[in-house]
Design a protein around this motif. Structure first.
Motif, PDB file in Angstrom:
ATOM      1  N   ALA A  32       0.898  -1.097  -0.008  1.00 46.46           N
ATOM      2  CA  ALA A  32      -0.029   0.042  -0.006  1.00 46.46           C
ATOM      3  C   ALA A  32       0.861   1.386  -0.174  1.00 46.46           C
ATOM      4  CB  ALA A  32      -0.957  -0.252   1.312  1.00 46.46           C
ATOM      5  N   ALA A  33       1.704   1.380   0.878  1.00 43.82           N
ATOM      6  CA  ALA A  33       2.923   2.395   0.910  1.00 43.82           C
ATOM      7  C   ALA A  33       3.558   2.641  -0.427  1.00 43.82           C
ATOM      8  CB  ALA A  33       3.664   2.318   1.881  1.00 43.82           C
ATOM      9  N   GLY A  34       3.901   1.457  -1.066  1.00 43.68           N
ATOM     10  CA  GLY A  34       4.441   1.694  -2.363  1.00 43.68           C
ATOM     11  C   GLY A  34       3.472   2.287  -3.457  1.00 43.68           C
ATOM     12  N   TRP A  35       2.424   1.837  -3.612  1.00 43.55           N
ATOM     13  CA  TRP A  35       1.498   2.234  -4.717  1.00 43.55           C
ATOM     14  C   TRP A  35       1.244   3.719  -4.068  1.00 43.55           C
ATOM     15  CZ3 TRP A  35      -3.311   4.845  -3.694  1.00 43.55           C
ATOM     16  CH2 TRP A  35      -3.647   5.255  -5.078  1.00 43.55           C
ATOM     17  N   LEU A  36       1.102   4.002  -2.929  1.00 43.57           N
ATOM     18  CA  LEU A  36       0.878   5.540  -2.768  1.00 43.57           C
ATOM     19  C   LEU A  36       2.151   6.460  -3.136  1.00 43.57           C
ATOM     20  CD1 LEU A  36      -1.064   7.389  -0.944  1.00 43.57           C
ATOM     21  CD2 LEU A  36       0.466   6.884   1.106  1.00 43.57           C
ATOM     22  N   ALA A  37       3.148   5.780  -2.886  1.00 43.35           N
ATOM     23  CA  ALA A  37       4.342   6.588  -3.342  1.00 43.35           C
ATOM     24  C   ALA A  37       4.395   6.781  -4.924  1.00 43.35           C
ATOM     25  CB  ALA A  37       5.631   5.714  -2.936  1.00 43.35           C
ATOM     26  N   ARG A  38       4.083   5.840  -5.656  1.00 35.73           N
ATOM     27  CA  ARG A  38       3.710   6.022  -7.040  1.00 35.73           C
ATOM     28  C   ARG A  38       2.530   6.965  -7.527  1.00 35.73           C
ATOM     29  NH1 ARG A  38       5.429   0.687  -6.342  1.00 35.73           N
ATOM     30  NH2 ARG A  38       3.140  -0.037  -6.113  1.00 35.73           N
ATOM     31  N   GLN A  39       1.850   7.328  -6.623  1.00 37.59           N
ATOM     32  CA  GLN A  39       0.913   8.520  -6.844  1.00 37.59           C
ATOM     33  C   GLN A  39       1.424   9.866  -6.772  1.00 37.59           C
ATOM     34  OE1 GLN A  39      -1.801   6.503  -8.389  1.00 37.59           O
ATOM     35  NE2 GLN A  39      -0.212   4.956  -7.552  1.00 37.59           N
ATOM     36  N   LEU A  40       2.528  10.036  -6.321  1.00 40.09           N
ATOM     37  CA  LEU A  40       2.895  11.311  -5.997  1.00 40.09           C
ATOM     38  C   LEU A  40       3.576  11.769  -7.147  1.00 40.09           C
ATOM     39  CD1 LEU A  40       5.158  10.620  -2.708  1.00 40.09           C
ATOM     40  CD2 LEU A  40       3.329  12.361  -2.923  1.00 40.09           C
ATOM     41  N   VAL A  41       3.185  13.226  -7.341  1.00 42.02           N
ATOM     42  CA  VAL A  41       3.449  14.000  -8.477  1.00 42.02           C
ATOM     43  C   VAL A  41       4.977  14.234  -8.342  1.00 42.02           C
ATOM     44  CG1 VAL A  41       3.312  16.256  -9.761  1.00 42.02           C
ATOM     45  CG2 VAL A  41       1.286  15.198  -8.785  1.00 42.02           C
ATOM     46  N   ASP A  42       5.685  14.026  -9.477  1.00 40.80           N
ATOM     47  CA  ASP A  42       7.288  14.094  -9.428  1.00 40.80           C
ATOM     48  C   ASP A  42       7.997  13.293  -8.204  1.00 40.80           C
ATOM     49  OD1 ASP A  42       7.043  15.627 -11.765  1.00 40.80           O
ATOM     50  OD2 ASP A  42       7.049  17.538 -10.608  1.00 40.80           O
ATOM     51  N   GLY A  43       7.193  12.165  -7.762  1.00 41.92           N
ATOM     52  CA  GLY A  43       7.791  11.672  -6.744  1.00 41.92           C
ATOM     53  C   GLY A  43       8.039  12.400  -5.349  1.00 41.92           C
ATOM     54  N   GLU A  44       7.178  13.581  -5.246  1.00 34.64           N
ATOM     55  CA  GLU A  44       7.248  14.522  -4.066  1.00 34.64           C
ATOM     56  C   GLU A  44       6.131  14.844  -3.439  1.00 34.64           C
ATOM     57  OE1 GLU A  44       9.720  17.910  -5.397  1.00 34.64           O
ATOM     58  OE2 GLU A  44       8.036  18.713  -6.391  1.00 34.64           O
ATOM     59  N   ARG A  45       5.068  15.055  -4.267  1.00 30.80           N
ATOM     60  CA  ARG A  45       4.040  15.778  -3.683  1.00 30.80           C
ATOM     61  C   ARG A  45       2.502  15.363  -4.274  1.00 30.80           C
ATOM     62  NH1 ARG A  45       5.759  18.321  -8.045  1.00 30.80           N
ATOM     63  NH2 ARG A  45       4.319  19.311  -9.610  1.00 30.80           N
ATOM     64  N   PHE A  46       1.534  15.526  -3.568  1.00 33.94           N
ATOM     65  CA  PHE A  46       0.096  15.457  -4.130  1.00 33.94           C
ATOM     66  C   PHE A  46      -0.507  16.840  -4.295  1.00 33.94           C
ATOM     67  CE2 PHE A  46       0.200  11.262  -1.791  1.00 33.94           C
ATOM     68  CZ  PHE A  46      -0.210  10.462  -2.715  1.00 33.94           C
ATOM     69  N   GLU A  47      -1.521  16.700  -5.216  1.00 39.78           N
ATOM     70  CA  GLU A  47      -2.113  17.997  -5.725  1.00 39.78           C
ATOM     71  C   GLU A  47      -3.358  17.731  -5.585  1.00 39.78           C
ATOM     72  OE1 GLU A  47       1.412  19.613  -8.860  1.00 39.78           O
ATOM     73  OE2 GLU A  47      -0.363  18.590  -9.636  1.00 39.78           O
ATOM     74  N   ALA A  48      -4.108  18.892  -5.379  1.00 39.81           N
ATOM     75  CA  ALA A  48      -5.532  19.012  -5.337  1.00 39.81           C
ATOM     76  C   ALA A  48      -6.159  19.837  -6.617  1.00 39.81           C
ATOM     77  CB  ALA A  48      -6.139  19.700  -4.009  1.00 39.81           C
ATOM     78  N   ASP A  49      -7.105  18.962  -7.070  1.00 44.93           N
ATOM     79  CA  ASP A  49      -7.670  19.734  -8.345  1.00 44.93           C
ATOM     80  C   ASP A  49      -8.970  20.278  -8.005  1.00 44.93           C
ATOM     81  OD1 ASP A  49      -8.855  20.050 -10.991  1.00 44.93           O
ATOM     82  OD2 ASP A  49      -8.094  18.340 -11.830  1.00 44.93           O
TER      83      ASP A  49
END
Length: 333
Positions: A32-49
């Protein structure tokens, strides 16, 4: 955490090191943590749309840092995330600047800094600890200073106590007493302070009991834990009101119950595992935790996964410690 991280309530690159090999794991929290890491934009952040426009989502990024620490994996992404959070414009855009100062954001970011072993007194050009202590009212409540109102609540107070307890000066006695004093007659804790009648809330109680235990109030914490366990649904999960069980509430509850109500914690973890996307799911989705039994939804899965990892591991917020495997593992199939 469901409410504090929502924008309505409060509203994170490394250099040239080689990318570590991605390992496969059967461990649900690691996957689960690995999947979450792959969702990060540029590997560093989340963004709200919002209406097609992207904004930094510091709160969800911090949730990911907590999940990585709990799972002891994806440490490379955790370091990238905290580095992003420490950019001055990202820090002040979250905690406030000028006449604006948000207690919950100060507390959550200070805790993230402590988890990642960063200096909370000079983070992104901000002294997070001093800023948080400066928002302590005479009543013992940490409150926002804002032209838009005061959105501080049980999440704010709990995170503030947990974060400050990890500083040399510790958490203020008045703040501990204030939080304990918000307890409802049934033993649970409300989200919002001062409302009549007092309405205990699953998510808030799960966080409050962690704060109380971290600061030495085991009596009120035990009462809150008993109330929390009484709200467990037949499927092992926890929910908001009469709604179906969800990963967010169950993750927080399982984290709070771990080590104190082992049978209830085990049932909660089993529910969380039932929401995990397995090998029958799309390759890109494997390892994620769905919000509820209706199945995987990319819009809700990042936050659900971040909070589910806390419950799957049972590591308390007060005990989170950054480090571990640098890789972001995939689910072994």
């Amino acid at each position: 955490m469901r409410r504090l991280v929502l924008a309505a309530v409060l509203m994170l690159g490394i250099g040239t090191a080689a990318t570590p090999a991605v390992a496969a794991t059967h461990n649900k929290s690691g996957a689960a943590a690995g999947w979450l890491a792959r969702q990060l934009v540029d590997g560093e952040r989340f963004e709200a749309d919002f209406g097609g426009q992207k904004f930094p989502d510091q709160g969800l990024t911090i949730d990911a840092i907590f999940a990585f620490a709990a799972a002891r994996s994806s440490d490379t992404n955790a370091e990238k995330a905290i580095t992003w959070l420490a950019k001055p414009e990202i820090t002040t855009g979250y905690v406030g600047s000028g006449t604006e100062a948000y207690a919950g954001a100060h507390a959550k970011l200070l805790l993230a800094a402590k988890v990642r072993h960063k200096n909370g007194n000079a983070f992104g050009g901000v002294d997070l600890e001093a800023g948080l202590r400066g928002l302590l009212a005479p009543s013992g409540r940490f409150s926002d200073r804002s032209d838009f109102g005061d959105f501080s609540n049980a999440f704010t107070q709990s995170l503030a106590l947990i974060a400050l307890d990890r500083t040399p000066a510790g958490s203020p006695a008045s703040a501990k007493a204030f939080l304990a004093g918000t307890q409802c007659p049934d033993g649970g804790f409300p989200l919002n302070f001062g409302q009549t009648p007092c309405a205990s809330d699953v998510d808030s109680t799960a966080l409050v009991v962690q704060a109380l235990r971290a600061t030495g109030d085991n009596v009120n914490a035990a009462e809150g834990t008993a109330w929390l366990a009484s709200k467990q649904n037949a499927d092992g999960g926890f929910s908001v009101g009469a709604n179906a069980s969800n990963a967010n509430s169950t993750g927080l509850a399982a984290q709070a119950l771990a080590g104190h109500r082992p049978a209830a914690a085990t049932q909660a973890r089993q529910f969380l595992r039932s929401l995990a996307v397995g090998c029958a799911g799309a390759v890109a989705d494997r390892g994620a935790i769905a919000y509820d039994a209706t199945g995987f939804d990319q819009a809700t899965a990042p936050r659900a996964t971040a909070q589910a990892v806390l419950g799957l591991t049972g590591v308390k917020l007060a005990n989170l410690d950054g480090g571990g495997n640098p890789a972001a593992p995939t689910l072994a199939c």
